[in-house]
Design a protein around this motif. Structure first.
Motif, PDB file in Angstrom:
ATOM      1  N   SER A  97       0.813  -1.219   0.000  1.00  0.00           N
ATOM      2  CA  SER A  97       0.000   0.000   0.000  1.00  0.00           C
ATOM      3  C   SER A  97       0.845   1.268   0.000  1.00  0.00           C
ATOM      4  CB  SER A  97      -0.931  -0.001   1.216  1.00  0.00           C
ATOM      5  OG  SER A  97      -0.172  -0.069   2.412  1.00  0.00           O
ATOM      6  N   VAL A  98       2.115   1.168  -0.316  1.00  0.00           N
ATOM      7  CA  VAL A  98       2.987   2.344  -0.363  1.00  0.00           C
ATOM      8  C   VAL A  98       3.604   2.437  -1.759  1.00  0.00           C
ATOM      9  CG1 VAL A  98       4.998   3.489   0.602  1.00  0.00           C
ATOM     10  CG2 VAL A  98       3.482   2.186   2.103  1.00  0.00           C
ATOM     11  N   PHE A  99       3.346   3.569  -2.391  1.00  0.00           N
ATOM     12  CA  PHE A  99       3.856   3.784  -3.752  1.00  0.00           C
ATOM     13  C   PHE A  99       4.632   5.103  -3.762  1.00  0.00           C
ATOM     14  CE2 PHE A  99       0.077   1.237  -4.108  1.00  0.00           C
ATOM     15  CZ  PHE A  99       0.426   0.243  -5.012  1.00  0.00           C
ATOM     16  N   LYS A 100       5.844   5.021  -4.268  1.00  0.00           N
ATOM     17  CA  LYS A 100       6.713   6.189  -4.345  1.00  0.00           C
ATOM     18  C   LYS A 100       6.879   6.594  -5.803  1.00  0.00           C
ATOM     19  CE  LYS A 100      11.194   8.013  -2.887  1.00  0.00           C
ATOM     20  NZ  LYS A 100      12.480   7.722  -2.210  1.00  0.00           N
ATOM     21  N   TYR A 101       6.684   7.893  -6.090  1.00  0.00           N
ATOM     22  CA  TYR A 101       6.786   8.419  -7.443  1.00  0.00           C
ATOM     23  C   TYR A 101       7.870   9.500  -7.466  1.00  0.00           C
ATOM     24  CZ  TYR A 101       2.279   6.164  -8.202  1.00  0.00           C
ATOM     25  OH  TYR A 101       1.272   5.243  -8.311  1.00  0.00           O
ATOM     26  N   PHE A 102       8.659   9.494  -8.523  1.00  0.00           N
ATOM     27  CA  PHE A 102       9.624  10.572  -8.708  1.00  0.00           C
ATOM     28  C   PHE A 102       9.732  10.915 -10.189  1.00  0.00           C
ATOM     29  CE2 PHE A 102      11.713   6.535  -8.062  1.00  0.00           C
ATOM     30  CZ  PHE A 102      12.556   6.391  -9.145  1.00  0.00           C
TER      31      PHE A 102
END
Length: 860
Positions: A97-102
């Motif tokens: 449930s953790v999504f990191k965007y860059f």
């Protein structure tokens, strides 16, 4: 290439950028697992008919390759420099449930810069877009979210959108979202009131939301609400705000496999597509001058629709990627079709580059032109030949039009002359109206056509003033008297060397004195907003090829050849000192216009003198400020007549400055004018700004024309050089670091280059025409001479048959000798002294003009 690699393509400045995600080298990264984002810059080589690798870049990311995914790649403007840069949005799934965007930006040095970094507890899935800033827009459970690199704060739109159709920046509104939501009536009323068919049509409604202004706009200005359930993609062609109303021209793809053009929410044209499920649309400016709409479908089918015909012109299948750019570097756009399953580790292996006209490159094995070694040369020769033929056709059509005008003028002259002659024979006096007197000329020296007094001359030729002059006005500015004359548009194309003369009107004087004055021509462009969106994609860029425009044609036909949204206002002014005239206390002045007829008038080279009228000015008028130019105060808008603006331009000193910035765009110049200099945009002339700040700069005029995002011309009209230095002092503080500012004293470089090209072309044409006519004349004289010799020799021959063999041989020898002499004459054709002097004088005159233009260009 490994099967685990992820790959996306993007076109940028004629190059193809290939982004790849792959596993990193564990030996280099240590024990930690790492992934790498590679970029390859590919350029097309016409000699090998293939893409070659120009340079590469690399960005290391800690983590397993399986946890990373490239969401999308696009290009957006960096708010720090204003330059469009390629950018890639990457997602990393750390936990369930953790999504990191860059978001990464790619610079010209192939270095990646991480501009944004955010963590969400859900996955971005729908309507993900990268906008200028750069900024990211996405939708989640009916709500839209927006984050910009300028503030790193997530903003939520209060309007519940079920899908977004378009997002972009609109002037004075900022970032605007346009999408589909549930209508207010459906929310309030029971859904049982509508049938399933009605709800499918009316159960949605278009909305537009401005993020910066936090206002909801009426979506019906974009599209009718009935299209909410069928429209899948929108491309905005042109958008403006006119009197607080959006004027929009757009193209829409629908689920019914249609391409529809809408103008201000009204459907104007429709094209039925040959493929199903259209998903994207791109616009290409072809080399032929027409715009093409490239439609891509989910199945890999692609088709091209012409703007003029609005019909399908080309179509392809099994296409994986479609890119539009100038891949050949020839100044016009081409279409790059990359076919499915055709990538290799080094370059693109199966593709087609075409402009849907003369340019066609393909490395497909099934293309019959692939193995033809001379295809490239034949293609280039064909392209150049077609260009030459098109040019000859255009010149021929222009000549035919001029000939038709000349014949019509002759018919008019003959018709009016016949009527006058018939009336003379019948004893009737034929008096033509003033519109016909321009083609009738008196053949006798009748004294009534040569009035002795100026009043009689003005009265007898007053119809010329009404026919040619549109308006005459005069203004008082400080110690200057400014007189302006505007010529009617129909005569602007036919008159050259227009000047004004001011004459004191004194009844007691037979020869009224001439007032010394300074003449100038002021030309400004005004934008007509109501007619600016008459066809789709009017604001799309045309072909990028550099064209040399002749100075004379540009001066005469500037208003005619401009687009429908630009009109030209040209004023001829005369400025004189007011103090000497005030000695008469009350004086009257007559304004005379002098000009020469141009080539298109039928009276080329003849002078034309037109009285524009008279005006009087007294000391009481000066004291009351009746004709004075009054500048508006700081808090009041500029509502003065246009004549006041032209009076300022005629009196003030003018300075041109070329401003360039290699690293950053010059968007700050307009902001500097509006905010720091407290200028107001003049409504009739959007490129002109009036300074309303108190002090010495009050009334200073600026004209800012941005040729490219990195170059512009700033024109400053000020009272004196002190005001100029103050403007430059304020300007240099807001320009980018690596700016270059240069004063243009002799004119812009582009104008002088075009002027030099014009003179060189004239020189070549004059040489060609002069020698062609001379050779034709010499060949005619030679043919006439040979014909005379032949007749003389035939008359000497006896009329009876040859009596002997010796006489027959002698006749053959004489004929052979004549042929030798004719060949000798043809090889030794000599020009006469008169023809040679005439050609030399013409060429020397043109060479002098071209040398002067080259000297001015060299001094820049």
């Amino acid at each position: 290439m490994s099967s685990d690699d992820q790959e996306k393509l993007l076109s940028y400045n004629g190059e193809v950028l290939i982004f790849q995600l792959s596993n990193g080298n564990l030996a280099e990264e240590g024990t930690a697992k790492a992934s790498k984002l590679h970029v390859k810059r590919m350029t097309f080589d016409r000699s090998t008919r293939a893409f070659i690798q120009k340079s590469t870049g690399l960005f290391s990311i800690h983590g397993e390759l399986s946890s990373f995914e490239m969401i999308c790649c696009s290009y957006a403007a960096d708010f720090r420099t204003g330059i469009n840069l390629p950018c890639v949005l990457i997602r990393r799934n750390k936990k369930k449930s953790v999504f990191k965007y860059f978001l990464l930006l790619l610079h010209s040095s192939n270095e990646f810069e991480q501009r944004m970094n955010l963590t969400l507890d859900y996955e971005m899935k729908d309507d993900i877009k990268i906008l200028d800033g750069p900024s990211i827009l996405w939708r989640h459970i009916g709500a839209f979210f927006f984050i910009s690199s300028q503030n790193d704060t997530i903003v939520s739109a209060p309007v519940k959108f079920s899908s977004i159709k378009w997002a972009g920046v609109i002037e004075n509104l900022g970032t605007v979202l346009f999408g589909v939501g549930e209508p207010h009536a459906t929310k309030r009323e029971s859904s049982q009131k509508y049938s399933e068919e009605d709800y499918a049509i009316w159960g949605t409604e278009f909305y537009a939301y401005s993020i910066e202004n936090k206002t909801v706009l009426n979506g019906a200005q974009f599209l009718p609400h009935a299209y909410g359930s069928v429209v899948t993609y929108i491309h905005i062609c042109a958008i403006k705000v006119v009197n607080s109303v959006l004027r929009i021209s757009l193209l829409a793809l629908t689920q019914k496999n249609q391409l529809i053009w809408f103008q201000d929410g009204v459907p104007k044209n429709l094209c039925q597509l040959p493929f199903q499920h259209p998903r994207a649309l791109q616009v290409m400016a072809s080399g032929g001058g027409d715009l093409l709409y490239i439609v891509s479908c989910r199945s890999g089918d692609v088709c091209a629709i012409g703007k003029k015909s609005f019909q399908v012109a080309f179509k392809w299948q099994k296409v994986q990627s479609v890119l539009v750019d100038d891949f050949l570097g020839i100044g016009t756009e081409q279409l790059l079709l990359v076919f499915k399953d055709t990538f290799s580790t080094n370059c693109l292996t199966s593709f087609k580059i075409t402009d849907l006209g003369n340019v066609n490159y393909s490395n497909d094995a099934f293309d019959p032109m692939e193995n033809d070694l001379s295809e490239r040369e034949l293609q280039e020769n064909y392209f150049l030949t077609v260009q030459a033929l098109e040019r000859r056709l255009q010149i021929g059509l222009a000549s035919i039009r001029e000939l038709q005008k000349h014949l019509l003028l002759k018919e008019r002259i003959l018709s009016k002359s016949c009527k006058a002659l018939i009336g003379f024979v019948q004893g009737k006096e034929y008096i033509p109206p003033y519109k016909e007197e321009d083609v009738l000329v008196s053949l006798c020296d009748d004294k009534k056509y040569f009035p002795h007094s100026l009043d009689e001359k003005l009265s007898d030729t007053s119809h010329d003033s009404k026919h040619i002059v549109e308006k005459m006005w005069y203004r008082v500015l400080d110690d200057h008297l400014v007189v302006g004359v505007q010529i009617k548009y129909s005569f602007m194309l036919f008159l050259n060397d227009v000047t004004l003369s001011l004459i004191m009107d004194q009844a007691c004087s037979y020869n009224p004195p001439l007032i010394q004055c300074k003449n100038s021509v002021i030309k400004l462009d005004t934008v007509s907003l109501p007619t600016s969106l008459t066809s789709p994609c009017e604001t799309e860029s045309s072909a990028k090829r550099i064209k040399l425009i002749l100075h004379n044609k540009e001066r005469k036909n500037n208003c005619q050849e401009q687009s429908s949204e630009t009109n030209c206002i040209q004023i001829f002014t005369a400025v004189t000192a007011l103090s000497p005239l005030l000695a008469f206390h009350n004086f009257c002045c007559i304004v005379i216009l002098h000009a020469r007829w141009g080539k298109n008038s039928g009276q080329f080279g003849e002078s034309c003198t037109v009285p524009c009228g008279r005006f009087s000015l007294s000391m009481e008028d000066i004291c009351s400020g009746k004709y004075s130019v009054t500048l508006p105060e700081k808090d009041k808008p500029f509502k003065e007549p246009v004549e006041d603006l032209f009076a300022l331009l005629a009196v003030f000193h003018k300075f041109h400055f070329q401003i360039t910035s290699p690293d950053c765009t010059l968007t700050s110049v307009k902001t500097w004018l509006l905010k720091h200099m407290e200028c107001e945009t003049i409504k009739e002339f959007p490129d002109s700004f009036l300074c309303k700040s108190h002090g010495a700069l009050h009334g200073t005029l600026f004209n800012w024309k941005q040729k490219t995002p990195f170059e512009g011309i700033l024109t400053i009209y000020c009272r004196d050089q002190t005001a100029l230095y103050q403007c430059l002092h304020h300007l240099i503080h807001i320009l980018p670091v690596n700016y270059v500012i240069k004063q243009l004293k002799l004119g812009s470089k582009e104008f002088l280059t075009n002027l030099l090209a014009q003179f060189l072309e004239k020189e070549i044409v004059t040489l060609k025409n002069s020698f062609s006519s001379a050779i034709s004349e010499l060949e005619g004289n030679l043919a006439q001479r040979c014909e005379t010799v032949k007749k003389n020799s035939s008359s000497i021959l006896p009329k009876s048959p040859l009596s002997g063999r010796k006489e027959a041989i002698q006749q053959i020898r004489d004929e052979l000798q004549q042929e030798k002499e004719q060949i000798t004459w043809g090889m030794n054709l000599l020009l006469s002294n008169a023809i040679y002097r005439e050609i030399t004088l013409k060429v020397a005159t043109l060479q002098l003009e071209s040398d002067l233009a080259a000297q001015k260009l060299n001094h820049l």
